[in-house]
Design an enzyme around this catalytic site. Structure first.
Site, PDB file in Angstrom:
ATOM      1  N   ASN A  62       0.862  -1.185   0.000  1.00 50.27           N
ATOM      2  CA  ASN A  62       0.000   0.000   0.000  1.00 50.27           C
ATOM      3  C   ASN A  62       0.896   1.232   0.000  1.00 50.27           C
ATOM      4  O   ASN A  62       2.023   1.182   0.471  1.00 50.27           O
ATOM      5  CB  ASN A  62      -0.879   0.009   1.256  1.00 50.27           C
ATOM      6  CG  ASN A  62      -1.812   1.209   1.306  1.00 50.27           C
ATOM      7  OD1 ASN A  62      -2.410   1.572   0.287  1.00 50.27           O
ATOM      8  ND2 ASN A  62      -1.929   1.849   2.455  1.00 50.27           N
ATOM      9  N   HIS A 120       0.817   5.212   1.357  1.00 51.08           N
ATOM     10  CA  HIS A 120       0.077   6.065   2.290  1.00 51.08           C
ATOM     11  C   HIS A 120       0.708   7.457   2.284  1.00 51.08           C
ATOM     12  O   HIS A 120       1.938   7.569   2.384  1.00 51.08           O
ATOM     13  CB  HIS A 120       0.142   5.452   3.698  1.00 51.08           C
ATOM     14  CG  HIS A 120      -0.610   6.252   4.707  1.00 51.08           C
ATOM     15  ND1 HIS A 120      -1.987   6.227   4.803  1.00 51.08           N
ATOM     16  CD2 HIS A 120      -0.186   7.129   5.647  1.00 51.08           C
ATOM     17  CE1 HIS A 120      -2.366   7.042   5.758  1.00 51.08           C
ATOM     18  NE2 HIS A 120      -1.304   7.604   6.290  1.00 51.08           N
TER      19      HIS A 120
END
Ligand code: GRF
Length: 231
Positions: free
Chosen positions: A110, A112
């Protein structure tokens, strides 16, 4: 012929990070293939990008499933059918189920837009600007069953200026996102990332430990030794 890493991407929005991954692949800088883009949002801008680059995509809408687990199961199936080796979350605005995480152990990343573990969650660019931190940035991490808690792979740091709001800081951070996400994927594709508990070891990497940034910069460095004869 080099073996190409089979990537599946999940995105809900504009998809500038997906675009950056596509651009790196097309430029020959990333030995990977984006074999499937999944979105939960039929209006997502990222769909236009996929179409433009001939990337296969599917819209899997949560409304059509009884609960998150069912929705995620449909995504797992689609990704497995394409033999996806790495799942990249790129602005996917839902929390994936523990079952999803377990379906791709150590194989979900991911990005972020903050320096984790500071500012997990959403609207974090505005939160960082409002808080008054002098630095923020972005983090690429492996995904575990928590929210924004998985082992960190790469981070980029940017200065926060007094006049910043979420938009101006977010734009500065996004430029670095577009650089570090393809880099993390490249390291993964080359088999150079080893997860050891909370730590990700990057094989064949050295860091200059004496580099630093100060924001705002020191206006004057205090002399280490007083000048001769002056005291
Ligand atoms: C990025 O800021 C990313 O860090 C966050 O969502 C945003 C997605 O932007 N997870 P885009 O859709 O890639 O342009």
């Amino acid at each position: 012929m080099t073996v190409k890493l089979r990537i599946g991407a999940l995105a809900s929005g504009g998809g500038s990070n997906v675009q950056s991954i596509i651009d790196h692949i097309e430029a020959g800088k990333l030995a990977a293939e984006l074999v499937l883009l999944l979105t939960d949002n039929p209006d997502a801008g990222v769909l236009k990008r996929a179409a433009r680059h001939g990337i296969p995509f599917a819209i899997i809408e949560p409304e059509n499933y009884e609960n998150r687990d069912e929705h995620d199961r449909a995504m797992i199936e689609a990704l497995k059918a394409e033999h996806v080796e790495l799942v990249v979350l790129a602005g996917y605005m839902r929390i994936i189920s523990p079952e999803f995480v377990r379906a791709f152990p150590g194989r979900i990343m991911n990005i972020h837009p903050a320096l984790l573990p500071a500012f997990p969650g959403i609207h974090v660019q505005a939160k960082a600007a409002a808080y008054g931190v002098r630095f923020s940035g972005c983090t690429v991490h492996f995904v575990d069953e928590g929210m924004d808690t998985g082992p960190i792979i790469l981070q980029a740091v940017v200065p926060v200026l007094p006049e910043d709001d979420g938009d101006s800081l977010g734009a500065r951070i996004l430029r670095q996102e577009h650089r570090i996400y393809p880099e993390a994927i490249r390291l993964f594709a080359e088999g150079r990332l080893q997860i050891e508990g909370r730590h990700v070891r990057i094989l064949g990497h050295t860091v200059d430990a004496d580099r630093y940034m100060i924001n705002p910069p020191l206006e004057e460095e205090a002399p280490l030794w007083p000048e001769e004869g002056k005291d």
